[in-house]
Scaffold this motif. Structure first.
Motif: not given
Ligand code: HEM
Length: 185
Positions: A2, A5-6, A152, A158, A161, A177
């Motif tokens: 996570t 990805i962020r 994604l 993101p 989330f 996720l």
């Protein structure tokens, strides 16, 4: 995953780093991990912000003890909030920021010597599997980042989330996720 990805900057840097150090290989092995210093910093940063056991296991004081201004009698059950310690602004600059570079010129490690980073606890009752546990996380993450690019699903951003975490003996995200793996040659 996570956090990576962020933070696409960190994701790309970690992937470039792993791929340039490893070159062409079927699979990253434990012996390769020694070379992957940026990956180690990424894992340290993950352990700092998201310790698997946020309040360790319950401990019991064996004798009366004074810690700071607190008197703790013998036989008191207590919890050590390493989640909060990892985000303490007295120990960390911009503590909420995911920034593996904070470890680049620092000797701070999670082996128990540095009390600001204790994902495996400290002392006689710390995790006996620290080497195995850390290597397992590093190895899995190294292979995932080496073999795949991660995106994604269409329409998911993101910023949207839900980062709520479920506290307990181990901590994990409330929401799953969902990511798309694209094989990298
Ligand atoms: C990344 C993986 C892991 C993390 C982050 C982790 C973390 C921890 C933490 C925080 C504690 C409590 C320490 C304390 O209260 O001071 C602990 C205890 C323990 N862990 Fe782990 N652990 C991991 C993997 C493992 C694995 C793979 C095993 C077994 C194969 C294991 C076996 C144990 C045992 C037996 C204890 C209790 C030790 C005692 O009470 O004396 N851990 N671990």
């Amino acid at each position: 995953m996570t956090e990576l990805i962020r933070n696409p900057r960190v994701m790309k840097k970690a992937q470039d780093h792993i791929r340039s150090k490893i070159g062409h290989k079927e699979q990253i092995e434990e012996c390769d991990l020694l070379e992957l210093d940026y990956l180690r910093d990424v894992v340290k940063e993950i352990f700092r912000l998201h310790p698997a056991a946020p309040v360790l296991l319950p401990h019991l004081s064996m004798e009366d003890v004074k810690i700071g201004e607190y008197n703790i009698p013998a036989k008191t059950r207590f919890f050590v909030n390493v989640w909060a310690i990892g985000r303490n602004p007295k120990s960390w600059d911009n503590p909420e920021e995911f920034c593996p570079e904070r470890f680049m010129n620092s000797l701070i490690d999670f082996k128990g010597q540095d009390l600001e980073l204790l994902p495996f606890g400290v002392g006689r009752r710390s995790c006996p599997a620290i080497t195995f546990g850390a290597a397992t996380v590093e190895l899995a993450l190294a292979n995932l980042l080496y073999h795949f690019n991660w995106e994604l699903p269409p329409g998911v951003r993101p910023e949207e989330f839900d980062l709520t975490e479920v506290f307990g003996i181990t901590m994990h995200r409330k929401e799953h996720l969902v990511v798309v793996a694209k094989p990298y040659n």
